[in-house]
Design an enzyme around this catalytic site. Structure first.
Site, PDB file in Angstrom:
ATOM      1  CB  SER A  79      -0.863  -0.025   1.267  1.00  0.00           C
ATOM      2  OG  SER A  79      -1.488   1.218   1.467  1.00  0.00           O
ATOM      3  CE1 TYR A  99      -4.111  -3.168   5.547  1.00  0.00           C
ATOM      4  CE2 TYR A  99      -3.769  -0.801   5.280  1.00  0.00           C
ATOM      5  CZ  TYR A  99      -3.959  -2.055   4.729  1.00  0.00           C
ATOM      6  OH  TYR A  99      -3.981  -2.212   3.365  1.00  0.00           O
ATOM      7  CE  LYS A 145      -1.544  -4.750   3.355  1.00  0.00           C
ATOM      8  NZ  LYS A 145      -1.716  -6.091   2.795  1.00  0.00           N
ATOM      9  CG  LEU A 150     -14.191   9.978  -0.551  1.00  0.00           C
ATOM     10  CD1 LEU A 150     -14.952  10.811   0.472  1.00  0.00           C
ATOM     11  CD2 LEU A 150     -13.186  10.860  -1.298  1.00  0.00           C
TER      12      LEU A 150
HETATM   13  P1  NAD Z   1     -10.804  -7.457   1.105  1.00  0.00           P
HETATM   14  O1  NAD Z   1     -11.045  -7.484   2.569  1.00  0.00           O
HETATM   15  O2  NAD Z   1     -11.980  -7.261   0.214  1.00  0.00           O
HETATM   16  O3  NAD Z   1     -10.015  -8.769   0.652  1.00  0.00           O
HETATM   17  C1  NAD Z   1      -9.157  -9.482   1.509  1.00  0.00           C
HETATM   18  C2  NAD Z   1      -9.632 -10.914   1.509  1.00  0.00           C
HETATM   19  O4  NAD Z   1      -8.777 -11.694   2.335  1.00  0.00           O
HETATM   20  C3  NAD Z   1     -11.060 -11.075   2.063  1.00  0.00           C
HETATM   21  O5  NAD Z   1     -11.850 -11.748   1.111  1.00  0.00           O
HETATM   22  C4  NAD Z   1     -10.878 -11.896   3.347  1.00  0.00           C
HETATM   23  O6  NAD Z   1     -11.969 -12.764   3.577  1.00  0.00           O
HETATM   24  C5  NAD Z   1      -9.577 -12.619   3.059  1.00  0.00           C
HETATM   25  N1  NAD Z   1      -8.792 -12.989   4.238  1.00  0.00           N
HETATM   26  C6  NAD Z   1      -8.446 -12.218   5.305  1.00  0.00           C
HETATM   27  N2  NAD Z   1      -7.700 -12.916   6.163  1.00  0.00           N
HETATM   28  C7  NAD Z   1      -7.556 -14.175   5.658  1.00  0.00           C
HETATM   29  C8  NAD Z   1      -6.896 -15.351   6.078  1.00  0.00           C
HETATM   30  N3  NAD Z   1      -6.248 -15.388   7.243  1.00  0.00           N
HETATM   31  N4  NAD Z   1      -6.953 -16.452   5.300  1.00  0.00           N
HETATM   32  C9  NAD Z   1      -7.642 -16.425   4.134  1.00  0.00           C
HETATM   33  N5  NAD Z   1      -8.296 -15.349   3.678  1.00  0.00           N
HETATM   34  C10 NAD Z   1      -8.243 -14.222   4.423  1.00  0.00           C
HETATM   35  O7  NAD Z   1      -9.714  -6.319   0.816  1.00  0.00           O
HETATM   36  P2  NAD Z   1      -9.216  -5.708  -0.558  1.00  0.00           P
HETATM   37  O8  NAD Z   1      -9.598  -4.276  -0.577  1.00  0.00           O
HETATM   38  O9  NAD Z   1      -9.582  -6.572  -1.696  1.00  0.00           O
HETATM   39  O10 NAD Z   1      -7.642  -5.763  -0.315  1.00  0.00           O
HETATM   40  C11 NAD Z   1      -6.845  -6.835  -0.762  1.00  0.00           C
HETATM   41  C12 NAD Z   1      -5.417  -6.636  -0.278  1.00  0.00           C
HETATM   42  O11 NAD Z   1      -4.933  -5.383  -0.769  1.00  0.00           O
HETATM   43  C13 NAD Z   1      -5.293  -6.567   1.239  1.00  0.00           C
HETATM   44  O12 NAD Z   1      -4.085  -7.194   1.605  1.00  0.00           O
HETATM   45  C14 NAD Z   1      -5.240  -5.089   1.518  1.00  0.00           C
HETATM   46  O13 NAD Z   1      -4.568  -4.807   2.711  1.00  0.00           O
HETATM   47  C15 NAD Z   1      -4.468  -4.587   0.315  1.00  0.00           C
HETATM   48  N6  NAD Z   1      -4.718  -3.175   0.022  1.00  0.00           N
HETATM   49  C16 NAD Z   1      -6.000  -2.733  -0.143  1.00  0.00           C
HETATM   50  C17 NAD Z   1      -6.237  -1.380  -0.410  1.00  0.00           C
HETATM   51  C18 NAD Z   1      -7.644  -0.867  -0.581  1.00  0.00           C
HETATM   52  O14 NAD Z   1      -7.825   0.348  -0.595  1.00  0.00           O
HETATM   53  N7  NAD Z   1      -8.667  -1.701  -0.748  1.00  0.00           N
HETATM   54  C19 NAD Z   1      -5.160  -0.495  -0.516  1.00  0.00           C
HETATM   55  C20 NAD Z   1      -3.867  -0.989  -0.346  1.00  0.00           C
HETATM   56  C21 NAD Z   1      -3.651  -2.334  -0.088  1.00  0.00           C
HETATM   57  C1  UD1 Z   2      -6.997   4.828   3.891  1.00  0.00           C
HETATM   58  C2  UD1 Z   2      -5.999   4.352   4.914  1.00  0.00           C
HETATM   59  C3  UD1 Z   2      -4.891   3.581   4.221  1.00  0.00           C
HETATM   60  C4  UD1 Z   2      -5.472   2.424   3.416  1.00  0.00           C
HETATM   61  C5  UD1 Z   2      -6.518   2.986   2.443  1.00  0.00           C
HETATM   62  C6  UD1 Z   2      -7.223   1.904   1.711  1.00  0.00           C
HETATM   63  C7  UD1 Z   2      -6.053   5.953   6.787  1.00  0.00           C
HETATM   64  C8  UD1 Z   2      -5.299   7.014   7.507  1.00  0.00           C
HETATM   65  N1  UD1 Z   2      -5.459   5.481   5.654  1.00  0.00           N
HETATM   66  O1  UD1 Z   2      -6.335   5.676   2.992  1.00  0.00           O
HETATM   67  O2  UD1 Z   2      -3.988   3.072   5.168  1.00  0.00           O
HETATM   68  O3  UD1 Z   2      -4.456   1.758   2.681  1.00  0.00           O
HETATM   69  O4  UD1 Z   2      -7.507   3.735   3.172  1.00  0.00           O
HETATM   70  O5  UD1 Z   2      -7.985   1.103   2.559  1.00  0.00           O
HETATM   71  O6  UD1 Z   2      -7.113   5.537   7.189  1.00  0.00           O
HETATM   72  N2  UD1 Z   2     -12.515  11.059   3.624  1.00  0.00           N
HETATM   73  C9  UD1 Z   2     -13.534  11.912   4.018  1.00  0.00           C
HETATM   74  N3  UD1 Z   2     -14.674  11.346   4.523  1.00  0.00           N
HETATM   75  C10 UD1 Z   2     -14.865  10.002   4.628  1.00  0.00           C
HETATM   76  C11 UD1 Z   2     -13.827   9.144   4.220  1.00  0.00           C
HETATM   77  C12 UD1 Z   2     -12.647   9.700   3.725  1.00  0.00           C
HETATM   78  O7  UD1 Z   2     -13.422  13.133   3.943  1.00  0.00           O
HETATM   79  O8  UD1 Z   2     -15.925   9.563   5.098  1.00  0.00           O
HETATM   80  C13 UD1 Z   2     -11.288  11.650   3.043  1.00  0.00           C
HETATM   81  C14 UD1 Z   2     -10.017  11.336   3.816  1.00  0.00           C
HETATM   82  O9  UD1 Z   2      -9.774  12.284   4.807  1.00  0.00           O
HETATM   83  C15 UD1 Z   2      -8.978  11.339   2.676  1.00  0.00           C
HETATM   84  C16 UD1 Z   2      -9.759  10.867   1.448  1.00  0.00           C
HETATM   85  O10 UD1 Z   2     -11.126  11.080   1.763  1.00  0.00           O
HETATM   86  O11 UD1 Z   2      -8.534  12.651   2.427  1.00  0.00           O
HETATM   87  C17 UD1 Z   2      -9.566   9.391   1.135  1.00  0.00           C
HETATM   88  O12 UD1 Z   2      -9.820   8.626   2.331  1.00  0.00           O
HETATM   89  P1  UD1 Z   2      -9.840   7.012   2.306  1.00  0.00           P
HETATM   90  O13 UD1 Z   2     -10.721   6.537   1.216  1.00  0.00           O
HETATM   91  O14 UD1 Z   2     -10.156   6.564   3.701  1.00  0.00           O
HETATM   92  O15 UD1 Z   2      -8.369   6.616   1.902  1.00  0.00           O
HETATM   93  P2  UD1 Z   2      -6.957   7.026   2.559  1.00  0.00           P
HETATM   94  O16 UD1 Z   2      -7.126   7.878   3.754  1.00  0.00           O
HETATM   95  O17 UD1 Z   2      -6.102   7.552   1.464  1.00  0.00           O
END
Ligand code: NAD
Ligand code: UD1
Length: 338
Positions: A124, A149, A153, A200
């Protein structure tokens, strides 16, 4: 290539499984369904017209992993499985370290026992902390994370890098995602947050569908053009395709590779509100609230390295991200409904 996709029933994983199948790969999904629905697999199969082998299993379960590796013999693992709720990680650090770090250590140990030393890891942009500069290149120093969290990472990046260094047979790709939003064009798979969304876009779509009253904008006094936080939003299908392109970096001798997956463009919270309203015709009422602890002003990527080395570049703009997020939410107001 046969690829084990951990967390493949989740938001990013499900979209990646679709793109892997569309590119002729053979994904095998492992997910414990902690944060996913069993309906996802059928929806993926309906999109691609192909069978998806699925194991309801946990990455911390050695025996289950051993069985899956023996039966499926994957050449590579795309490792999405993990817990990802920032606020929850502050309240339950042990659970986050145990699941994300403990789980990955077990997975990697079973991988090497079964001769599979190719892994693509979901990292991330959070590892950059408050970034030293923008646009953020991969050379930007890693920073202080503000929550457990984020530390999982950052620590897992270090752990996987050390494992690769000690045994050059490993090929490790660290993909640093920026802010994935949107959904598949079919509107049949998408993000399905539990409870009130933290992020968001799902918050906005739930306001638009009438489940939440108004958006709370966290701060309008940042040093940004309109005072609200700026982020690099990327369509989840583009992100998924980035994984398909990253497979070339698990070829023998690739070693350790690190890529940002973003668009290179930053949008503020109010930009997103305006673009969402324009793309969907829905009105999004909002109020300005105080800053959210741990938030930073600006975070957007340089997407040049992935373009040059992987031949990957995001295709979808903000309009499609909003339209596709809305199609998913409006046709599935209760997510997968279970
Ligand atoms: P998600 O929660 O939709 O997907 C993660 C999946 O992993 C889920 O389906 C959950 O059931 C499964 N899981 C969790 N723990 C497990 C375990 N111990 N064994 C087997 N399955 C397990 O999340 P996502 O948004 O699809 O994210 C996927 C990956 O990307 C995650 O590692 C997350 O941290 C990373 N990531 C996500 C974002 C984001 O904004 N969504 C941003 C940066 C990184
Ligand atoms: C957040 C996490 C980041 C994670 C990512 C994806 C934090 C500090 N960071 O990133 O670790 O990898 O989500 O899961 O939580 N916002 C609003 N109102 C809302 C929600 C968000 O104003 O209800 C604003 C936030 O202040 C930010 C932007 O929208 O400026 C994006 O927020 P968000 O979607 O939560 O992502 P990140 O903060 O970038």
């Amino acid at each position: 290539m046969k690829i084990l996709v951990t967390g493949g029933a989740g938001f990013i994983g499900s979209h990646t499984v679709v793109e892997l199948q569309n590119s002729g790969h053979e994904p095998v999904v492992l997910d414990n369904l902690y944060n996913a629905s069993s309906k996802v697999i059928g929806r993926i199969e309906a999109i691609t017209g192909k069978h998806v082998p699925f194991y309801k299993a946990d990455i911390r379960d050695r025996e289950a992993l051993a069985e899956i590796f023996e039966k499926e013999k994957p050449e590579a693992v795309i490792h999405f499985a993990g817990l990802k709720a920032v606020g929850e990680s502050v309240r339950k650090p042990w659970e986050y370290y145990e699941n994300n770090i403990g789980g990955t250590l077990t997975l990697v140990d079973e991988m090497r026992k079964h001769g599979c030393k190719n892994i693509i890891f979901s990292s991330s942009a959070t590892v950059y902390g408050d970034p030293a500069f923008v646009p953020i290149t991969e050379e930007c120093p890693k920073g202080q994370c503000t929550n457990p969290y984020g530390w999982t990472k950052s620590m897992l990046e270090q752990i996987l890098s050390d494992i690769q260094k000690a045994d050059p047979e490993w090929n490790v790709v660290l993909l640093r995602y920026f802010n994935p939003i949107g959904a598949h064009k079919s509107g049949t798979i998408g993000e399905n947050p539990n409870g009130i969304p933290n992020n968001l876009m799902p918050y906005i779509t739930q306001v638009a569908v009438g489940k939440l009253e108004k958006l709370h904008v966290f701060g309008n006094d940042y040093d940004t053009p309109d005072g609200t936080g700026v982020r690099d939003y990327i369509h989840v299908v583009d992100l998924a395709k980035g994984h398909v392109c990253a497979l070339k970096k698990v070829a023998p001798g690739s070693g350790l590779s690190v890529y940002n997956l973003g668009t290179g463009t930053g949008y503020s919270v109010l930009d997103i509100v305006k673009n969402f309203e324009a793309a969907t015709g829905k009105n999004i009422p909002y109020v300005i609230d105080p800053r959210r602890p741990g938030d930073i002003a600006t975070c957007y990527s340089s997407a040049e390295k992935a373009k040059e080395e992987l031949g990957w570049e995001a295709q979808y703009g903000i309009k499609e991200m909003c339209e596709d997020a809305w199609r998913w939410q409006s046709t599935n107001p209760n997510g997968y409904g279970d």
